[in-house]
Scaffold this motif. Structure first.
Motif, mmCIF file in Angstrom:
data_model
loop_
_atom_site.group_PDB
_atom_site.id
_atom_site.type_symbol
_atom_site.label_atom_id
_atom_site.label_comp_id
_atom_site.label_asym_id
_atom_site.label_seq_id
_atom_site.Cartn_x
_atom_site.Cartn_y
_atom_site.Cartn_z
ATOM 1 N N THR A 1 45.192 58.839 -67.468
ATOM 2 C CA THR A 1 46.367 59.424 -68.111
ATOM 3 C C THR A 1 47.604 59.046 -67.317
ATOM 4 N N SER A 2 48.753 59.257 -67.909
ATOM 5 C CA SER A 2 50.018 58.918 -67.261
ATOM 6 C C SER A 2 50.910 60.144 -67.198
ATOM 7 N N VAL A 3 51.554 60.338 -66.052
ATOM 8 C CA VAL A 3 52.501 61.437 -65.868
ATOM 9 C C VAL A 3 53.866 60.824 -65.561
ATOM 10 N N PRO A 4 54.929 61.243 -66.247
ATOM 11 C CA PRO A 4 56.256 60.684 -65.972
ATOM 12 C C PRO A 4 56.638 60.815 -64.499
ATOM 13 N N LEU A 5 57.284 59.777 -63.977
ATOM 14 C CA LEU A 5 57.689 59.724 -62.577
ATOM 15 C C LEU A 5 59.205 59.839 -62.524
ATOM 16 N N ALA A 6 59.703 60.947 -61.969
ATOM 17 C CA ALA A 6 61.115 61.291 -62.081
ATOM 18 C C ALA A 6 62.030 60.349 -61.319
ATOM 19 N N ASP A 7 61.598 59.879 -60.149
ATOM 20 C CA ASP A 7 62.510 59.127 -59.281
ATOM 21 C C ASP A 7 62.136 57.648 -59.166
ATOM 22 N N MET A 8 61.598 57.085 -60.237
ATOM 23 C CA MET A 8 61.264 55.674 -60.280
ATOM 24 C C MET A 8 62.189 54.980 -61.271
ATOM 25 N N PRO A 9 62.850 53.878 -60.863
ATOM 26 C CA PRO A 9 63.715 53.173 -61.813
ATOM 27 C C PRO A 9 62.922 52.685 -63.019
ATOM 28 N N PRO A 10 63.553 52.602 -64.180
ATOM 29 C CA PRO A 10 62.839 52.156 -65.374
ATOM 30 C C PRO A 10 62.412 50.700 -65.266
ATOM 31 N N SER A 11 61.413 50.350 -66.053
ATOM 32 C CA SER A 11 60.956 48.966 -66.144
ATOM 33 C C SER A 11 61.697 48.293 -67.279
ATOM 34 N N ARG A 12 62.350 47.176 -66.980
ATOM 35 C CA ARG A 12 63.182 46.482 -67.965
ATOM 36 C C ARG A 12 62.403 45.311 -68.563
ATOM 37 N N LEU A 13 62.120 45.411 -69.853
ATOM 38 C CA LEU A 13 61.466 44.318 -70.574
ATOM 39 C C LEU A 13 62.542 43.292 -70.930
ATOM 40 N N VAL A 14 62.375 42.047 -70.490
ATOM 41 C CA VAL A 14 63.428 41.051 -70.657
ATOM 42 C C VAL A 14 62.872 39.727 -71.164
ATOM 43 N N LEU A 15 63.761 38.945 -71.726
ATOM 44 C CA LEU A 15 63.538 37.525 -71.932
ATOM 45 C C LEU A 15 64.162 36.798 -70.758
ATOM 46 N N ALA A 16 63.517 35.746 -70.279
ATOM 47 C CA ALA A 16 64.051 34.999 -69.140
ATOM 48 C C ALA A 16 63.865 33.511 -69.378
ATOM 49 N N TRP A 17 64.837 32.724 -68.933
ATOM 50 C CA TRP A 17 64.733 31.279 -69.035
ATOM 51 C C TRP A 17 65.552 30.649 -67.920
ATOM 52 N N ASN A 18 65.245 29.411 -67.603
ATOM 53 C CA ASN A 18 65.983 28.702 -66.560
ATOM 54 C C ASN A 18 67.413 28.459 -67.028
ATOM 55 N N SER A 19 68.365 28.852 -66.211
ATOM 56 C CA SER A 19 69.775 28.796 -66.605
ATOM 57 C C SER A 19 70.221 27.393 -66.974
#
Length: 218
Positions: free
Chosen positions: A172-190
């Motif tokens: 199970t998962s319990v919310p973690l109050a003091d953990m920064p969120p996980s950012r789902l991103v697209l990434a590519w070489n500039s």
């Protein structure tokens, strides 16, 4: 831009790197929208493990990555799709599993999963819940989501996952109050000027905005 994409797409291939649950988070809508726009483009998907948050992007193995921050983004452009609050993964019979919210201090005496030596230090620190360059918490070394979940199930190791992440029976998962969120991103070489990458990012962003748009009130 559409003309350039069409000219480049005659026998084009786009390789998409994915990590952990990122492919599932993308959903079928992105694939359907991209196929409609570029029916002649061959798409390859390369799944990476936790040792490479760029999913092969920096090594030139993929054109665009669907992944999670934070990692060393030198020379890499990212576009945010979504931010997910984090939870701590515990066995369902763990006393802490009954809590509505946890803080990192509640888990100070627990073993934490670790990523292998040589892994991007920013990425490694995040999943170990420490400051980059700080002393890592002790625990088993894992390379995949499955290994992480099994370490929790068998040994009571602390794992981290986006709070909405689906978990197998017994966990199970319990919310973690003091953990920064996980950012789902697209990434590519500039420096990569491939027009298919730009088209993919526009399509993916539009799909996410549409999916997350709140319905209008009557």
């Amino acid at each position: 831009m559409r003309a350039r994409v069409a000219a480049a797409a005659g026998a084009a291939t786009l390789t998409i790197g994915t990590l952990a649950d990122s492919a599932e988070q993308a959903g079928a809508q992105i694939a359907a929208a991209f196929r409609r726009r570029h029916p002649a483009v061959r798409v390859r998907v390369r799944e990476a493990d936790f040792t490479d948050p760029t999913t092969g992007l920096r090594a030139g193995l993929v054109d665009v990555a669907l992944t999670r921050e934070p990692f060393d983004d030198t020379g890499i452009t990212t576009r945010l799709l979504r931010s997910d609050p984090m939870g701590v993964v515990l066995r369902a019979d763990d006393p802490l599993a009954r809590r509505e919210m946890l803080r990192l201090s509640d888990l100070a005496d627990r073993p934490w999963f670790c990523l292998p030596d040589g892994t991007d230090p920013v990425w490694r620190a995040y999943w170990n819940a420490v400051t980059p360059g700080g002393e890592l918490r002790d625990g088993p070394v894992v390379r995949t989501v499955h290994e992480c979940l099994q370490a929790v199930l068998w040994n009571g190791t602390v794992g981290l996952a986006p709070a909405a992440h689906a978990l197998p029976e017994g966990l199970t998962s319990v919310p973690l109050a003091d953990m920064p969120p996980s950012r789902l991103v697209l990434a590519w070489n500039s420096a990569d000027a491939n027009p298919l990458i730009r088209s993919f990012t526009h399509i993916a962003t539009a799909v996410y905005r549409s999916a997350n748009r709140e319905p209008a009130h009557p």
